[in-house]
Design a protein around this motif. Structure first.
Motif, PDB file in Angstrom:
ATOM      1  N   GLN A   6      71.753 -16.633  80.733  1.00  0.00           N
ATOM      2  CA  GLN A   6      70.798 -17.236  81.572  1.00  0.00           C
ATOM      3  C   GLN A   6      69.788 -18.603  81.136  1.00  0.00           C
ATOM      4  O   GLN A   6      69.504 -18.028  80.440  1.00  0.00           O
ATOM      5  CB  GLN A   6      70.567 -16.807  82.532  1.00  0.00           C
ATOM      6  N   HIS A   7      70.522 -19.996  81.247  1.00  0.00           N
ATOM      7  CA  HIS A   7      70.045 -20.853  79.851  1.00  0.00           C
ATOM      8  C   HIS A   7      68.819 -21.449  81.722  1.00  0.00           C
ATOM      9  O   HIS A   7      69.313 -21.579  82.543  1.00  0.00           O
ATOM     10  CB  HIS A   7      70.310 -22.066  79.907  1.00  0.00           C
ATOM     11  N   ARG A   8      67.194 -21.119  80.865  1.00  0.00           N
ATOM     12  CA  ARG A   8      66.148 -21.748  82.134  1.00  0.00           C
ATOM     13  C   ARG A   8      66.388 -22.687  81.403  1.00  0.00           C
ATOM     14  O   ARG A   8      65.494 -22.898  79.675  1.00  0.00           O
ATOM     15  CB  ARG A   8      65.337 -20.387  81.991  1.00  0.00           C
ATOM     16  N   TYR A   9      65.296 -23.766  81.926  1.00  0.00           N
ATOM     17  CA  TYR A   9      65.031 -24.606  81.734  1.00  0.00           C
ATOM     18  C   TYR A   9      63.553 -24.297  81.291  1.00  0.00           C
ATOM     19  O   TYR A   9      62.848 -24.064  82.403  1.00  0.00           O
ATOM     20  CB  TYR A   9      65.319 -26.112  82.025  1.00  0.00           C
ATOM     21  N   VAL A  10      62.628 -25.673  80.999  1.00  0.00           N
ATOM     22  CA  VAL A  10      61.691 -25.804  81.224  1.00  0.00           C
ATOM     23  C   VAL A  10      60.454 -26.423  82.722  1.00  0.00           C
ATOM     24  O   VAL A  10      59.597 -26.425  82.921  1.00  0.00           O
ATOM     25  CB  VAL A  10      59.999 -26.336  79.774  1.00  0.00           C
ATOM     26  N   CYS A  11      61.873 -26.944  82.881  1.00  0.00           N
ATOM     27  CA  CYS A  11      61.352 -27.585  84.937  1.00  0.00           C
ATOM     28  C   CYS A  11      61.908 -26.675  85.535  1.00  0.00           C
ATOM     29  O   CYS A  11      61.263 -26.480  86.970  1.00  0.00           O
ATOM     30  CB  CYS A  11      62.286 -29.090  84.545  1.00  0.00           C
ATOM     31  N   GLY A  12      62.370 -25.608  85.478  1.00  0.00           N
ATOM     32  CA  GLY A  12      62.165 -24.485  86.494  1.00  0.00           C
ATOM     33  C   GLY A  12      63.866 -24.116  86.510  1.00  0.00           C
ATOM     34  O   GLY A  12      64.144 -23.298  87.338  1.00  0.00           O
ATOM     35  N   ASP A  13      64.686 -25.061  86.766  1.00  0.00           N
ATOM     36  CA  ASP A  13      66.406 -25.055  87.080  1.00  0.00           C
ATOM     37  C   ASP A  13      66.556 -23.932  85.516  1.00  0.00           C
ATOM     38  O   ASP A  13      66.707 -23.851  84.708  1.00  0.00           O
ATOM     39  CB  ASP A  13      66.924 -26.605  86.482  1.00  0.00           C
ATOM     40  N   TRP A  14      67.829 -24.097  86.377  1.00  0.00           N
ATOM     41  CA  TRP A  14      69.004 -22.976  85.476  1.00  0.00           C
ATOM     42  C   TRP A  14      70.234 -23.177  85.349  1.00  0.00           C
ATOM     43  O   TRP A  14      70.565 -23.609  86.637  1.00  0.00           O
ATOM     44  CB  TRP A  14      68.886 -21.633  85.788  1.00  0.00           C
ATOM     45  N   LYS A  15      71.114 -22.173  84.384  1.00  0.00           N
ATOM     46  CA  LYS A  15      72.528 -22.278  84.320  1.00  0.00           C
ATOM     47  C   LYS A  15      72.806 -21.401  84.028  1.00  0.00           C
ATOM     48  O   LYS A  15      72.462 -20.846  83.047  1.00  0.00           O
ATOM     49  CB  LYS A  15      73.121 -24.058  84.118  1.00  0.00           C
ATOM     50  N   TRP A  16      74.290 -21.201  84.176  1.00  0.00           N
ATOM     51  CA  TRP A  16      75.131 -20.204  83.625  1.00  0.00           C
ATOM     52  C   TRP A  16      75.067 -20.198  82.553  1.00  0.00           C
ATOM     53  O   TRP A  16      76.027 -21.012  81.951  1.00  0.00           O
ATOM     54  CB  TRP A  16      75.747 -19.480  84.429  1.00  0.00           C
ATOM     55  N   ARG A 103      67.851 -32.072  92.983  1.00  0.00           N
ATOM     56  CA  ARG A 103      67.273 -30.974  92.467  1.00  0.00           C
ATOM     57  C   ARG A 103      66.315 -30.065  93.621  1.00  0.00           C
ATOM     58  O   ARG A 103      66.088 -28.528  93.006  1.00  0.00           O
ATOM     59  CB  ARG A 103      65.711 -31.496  91.556  1.00  0.00           C
ATOM     60  N   ASN A 104      65.429 -30.876  94.176  1.00  0.00           N
ATOM     61  CA  ASN A 104      64.827 -29.364  95.085  1.00  0.00           C
ATOM     62  C   ASN A 104      65.959 -28.143  96.010  1.00  0.00           C
ATOM     63  O   ASN A 104      65.827 -27.038  96.310  1.00  0.00           O
ATOM     64  CB  ASN A 104      64.158 -30.143  96.494  1.00  0.00           C
ATOM     65  N   ARG A 105      66.864 -28.975  96.376  1.00  0.00           N
ATOM     66  CA  ARG A 105      68.170 -27.851  96.911  1.00  0.00           C
ATOM     67  C   ARG A 105      68.923 -27.049  95.860  1.00  0.00           C
ATOM     68  O   ARG A 105      68.870 -25.637  96.347  1.00  0.00           O
ATOM     69  CB  ARG A 105      69.187 -29.319  97.057  1.00  0.00           C
ATOM     70  N   ARG A 106      69.346 -27.714  94.234  1.00  0.00           N
ATOM     71  CA  ARG A 106      69.175 -26.428  93.657  1.00  0.00           C
ATOM     72  C   ARG A 106      68.725 -25.233  93.557  1.00  0.00           C
ATOM     73  O   ARG A 106      69.020 -24.380  93.262  1.00  0.00           O
ATOM     74  CB  ARG A 106      69.816 -27.278  92.258  1.00  0.00           C
ATOM     75  N   LEU A 107      67.083 -25.641  93.591  1.00  0.00           N
ATOM     76  CA  LEU A 107      65.730 -25.017  93.279  1.00  0.00           C
ATOM     77  C   LEU A 107      65.494 -23.877  94.236  1.00  0.00           C
ATOM     78  O   LEU A 107      65.232 -22.358  94.270  1.00  0.00           O
ATOM     79  CB  LEU A 107      64.543 -25.362  92.897  1.00  0.00           C
ATOM     80  N   GLN A 108      65.654 -24.330  95.488  1.00  0.00           N
ATOM     81  CA  GLN A 108      65.622 -23.570  96.602  1.00  0.00           C
ATOM     82  C   GLN A 108      67.294 -22.443  96.636  1.00  0.00           C
ATOM     83  O   GLN A 108      67.542 -21.779  97.703  1.00  0.00           O
ATOM     84  CB  GLN A 108      66.082 -24.295  97.854  1.00  0.00           C
ATOM     85  N   GLY A 109      68.360 -22.776  95.728  1.00  0.00           N
ATOM     86  CA  GLY A 109      69.202 -22.002  95.550  1.00  0.00           C
ATOM     87  C   GLY A 109      70.703 -22.139  96.562  1.00  0.00           C
ATOM     88  O   GLY A 109      71.201 -21.704  96.808  1.00  0.00           O
ATOM     89  N   ILE A 110      70.407 -24.047  97.403  1.00  0.00           N
ATOM     90  CA  ILE A 110      71.061 -24.020  98.464  1.00  0.00           C
ATOM     91  C   ILE A 110      73.044 -24.896  97.828  1.00  0.00           C
ATOM     92  O   ILE A 110      73.632 -23.793  98.026  1.00  0.00           O
ATOM     93  CB  ILE A 110      70.404 -24.664  99.298  1.00  0.00           C
ATOM     94  N   GLY A 111      72.302 -25.186  96.336  1.00  0.00           N
ATOM     95  CA  GLY A 111      73.721 -25.583  96.599  1.00  0.00           C
ATOM     96  C   GLY A 111      74.008 -24.704  95.005  1.00  0.00           C
ATOM     97  O   GLY A 111      73.662 -24.179  95.050  1.00  0.00           O
ATOM     98  N   SER A 112      75.476 -25.406  94.246  1.00  0.00           N
ATOM     99  CA  SER A 112      75.799 -24.826  93.366  1.00  0.00           C
ATOM    100  C   SER A 112      75.009 -24.882  92.156  1.00  0.00           C
ATOM    101  O   SER A 112      74.619 -25.632  91.912  1.00  0.00           O
ATOM    102  CB  SER A 112      77.609 -25.154  93.191  1.00  0.00           C
ATOM    103  N   HIS A 113      75.250 -23.598  91.217  1.00  0.00           N
ATOM    104  CA  HIS A 113      75.201 -23.471  89.821  1.00  0.00           C
ATOM    105  C   HIS A 113      75.925 -23.650  88.984  1.00  0.00           C
ATOM    106  O   HIS A 113      76.684 -22.493  89.093  1.00  0.00           O
ATOM    107  CB  HIS A 113      73.963 -22.972  89.784  1.00  0.00           C
TER     108      HIS A 113
END
Length: 113
Positions: A6-16, A103-113
């Protein structure tokens, strides 16, 4: 439940990240079971692409606002330029809002990562 980085960015977002290990449920070579678990978290010392785009749009907006203020101080001879800049600022505001919502939708886990 196969394992991935898992890659975690400084802004809190992440990707596989890369696939690391099969679980005991998947017997086919080269296939994963579909459930992803984190093997390790890799810290990335930068913002995600979405946050970078938001920051770029905000810088462009700030430059347009500064340009408008400069023209307004010089009088009414730049009226057409000021109007055009206000249109650009409105468009940038709409794009910033759209990107922030995504971005907010991604952080809440609603969108696809």
């Amino acid at each position: 439940m196969c394992f991935f980085d898992q890659h975690r960015y400084v802004c809190g977002d992440w990707k596989w990240g890369h696939f690391r290990q099969h679980c005991n449920r998947e017997y086919r070579i080269g296939e994963t079971c579909g459930m992803k678990l984190i093997m390790q978290t890799v810290r990335v010392e930068q913002k995600c692409k979405l946050c970078e785009r938001i920051a770029t749009h905000r810088r462009r907006r700030a430059a347009e606002v500064e340009r408008v203020h400069r023209w307004q101080r010089e009088g009414t001879k730049f009226r057409a330029s000021i109007d055009k800049s206000f249109e650009i600022i409105e468009a940038l505001d709409a794009e910033i809002l759209e990107l922030s919502t995504e971005r907010n939708r991604r952080l809440q886990g609603i969108g696809s990562h």
